[in-house]
Design a protein around this motif. Sequence first.
Motif, short mmCIF file in Angstrom:
data_model
loop_
_atom_site.label_atom_id
_atom_site.label_comp_id
_atom_site.label_asym_id
_atom_site.label_seq_id
_atom_site.Cartn_x
_atom_site.Cartn_y
_atom_site.Cartn_z
N UNK A 89 5.49 -5.64 2.35
CA UNK A 89 4.76 -6.20 0.93
C UNK A 89 4.14 -5.01 0.16
N UNK A 90 4.20 -5.51 -1.21
CA UNK A 90 3.61 -4.68 -2.17
C UNK A 90 2.43 -5.10 -2.88
N UNK A 91 1.80 -4.52 -3.49
CA UNK A 91 0.68 -5.01 -4.36
C UNK A 91 1.28 -5.92 -5.59
N UNK A 92 0.79 -6.92 -5.95
CA UNK A 92 -0.47 -7.84 -5.01
C UNK A 92 0.40 -8.75 -4.36
N UNK A 93 0.45 -8.78 -3.02
CA UNK A 93 1.10 -10.33 -2.39
C UNK A 93 0.15 -10.54 -1.34
N UNK A 94 0.06 -11.77 -0.92
CA UNK A 94 -0.45 -12.28 0.08
C UNK A 94 0.19 -12.68 1.43
N UNK B 257 1.12 -3.96 9.93
CA UNK B 257 0.45 -2.58 9.97
C UNK B 257 0.64 -2.06 8.60
N UNK B 258 -0.10 -1.01 8.29
CA UNK B 258 0.01 -0.30 6.97
C UNK B 258 1.09 0.94 7.25
N UNK B 259 1.98 1.00 6.30
CA UNK B 259 3.19 1.95 6.20
C UNK B 259 2.23 3.21 5.94
N UNK B 260 1.38 3.24 5.03
CA UNK B 260 0.66 4.32 4.50
C UNK B 260 -0.75 4.05 4.19
N UNK B 261 -1.54 4.98 3.93
CA UNK B 261 -3.02 4.60 3.69
C UNK B 261 -3.07 3.42 2.52
N UNK B 262 -3.48 2.38 2.97
CA UNK B 262 -3.50 1.12 2.19
C UNK B 262 -4.93 0.43 1.92
N UNK B 263 -5.11 -0.03 0.96
CA UNK B 263 -6.46 -0.82 0.67
C UNK B 263 -6.02 -2.40 0.50
N UNK C 122 -3.76 -4.63 -2.05
CA UNK C 122 -4.21 -4.31 -3.22
C UNK C 122 -3.60 -2.77 -3.49
N UNK C 123 -3.39 -1.93 -2.69
CA UNK C 123 -3.18 -0.70 -2.89
C UNK C 123 -2.39 -0.28 -1.74
N UNK C 124 -0.96 0.63 -1.78
CA UNK C 124 -0.53 0.96 -0.77
C UNK C 124 0.91 0.26 -0.34
N UNK C 125 1.28 0.29 1.04
CA UNK C 125 2.70 -0.43 1.47
C UNK C 125 2.07 -0.81 2.88
#
Length: 233
Positions: free
Chosen positions: A80-85, A102-108, A59-62
């Motif tokens: 992945x970028x928002x919004x991808x499954x 894993x999250x590249x940065x803080x992500x939702x 939803x948010x982040x990378x």
Amino acid sequence: MIKKSTLERIVKEDLSDLWNVLTPKDKRTIIDNFHIQNFKKNQIIYAEKEDPENLWILLEGKVKMYKNGVGERTQILRLFRPVQYFGYRAYFAREPYVSSVAAFEQSTLGYIPMEIVESLIRNNNDLAMFFIHELSRNLGGSDTKIVNLTQKHIRGRLAEAILILRDNYGLEDDEQTLKIYMSREDLANLSNMTTSNAIRTLSGFVNEKLIVVDGRRIKIMNESQLRKIAKFG
């Protein structure tokens, strides 16, 4: 706890492509089974060899998908970028995950249990076609990536990696600086090269005035030339 109205708005707005192929009953099922989770930078979302349980939606982040190879060398497979499954292929294959995410940065992220998704697919042909399209597009992208990583020279691979970041995440307000800040190691892992080679090649691009590097920030100065190197390098 997220309010039901807020959750419904998130699902409708962020998952509009999925939402549009659902029946009214399906939509209620998705909202009732949709969960949201926050991840810190570098936090693992799921790991290789784990059993798949959820359909994940950024939803948010990378977020990065990666795999450890020979000598524990890491290869970044997808960004992945928002919004991808993601996270559903292994479930459909009835096998554990073959890579980690894993999250590249803080992500939702949002997620839906795959058992729920499978039940919906069995009763909704449009939803089945949605996932067939997603899987087919991802397979085509993987085939292209394999050829590029194995046949292109180092310069071509790194130029392509920079352009992938540009196309995936866009540019800052100056219309030149990438909206993602990557370490040299991550750039190397994305480009299938050693960190030392990535550093040398980046320096070469700087000397040729193709890019400007400031720490982890990369500013593209000559995109057309980078695209030529990515295509023919």
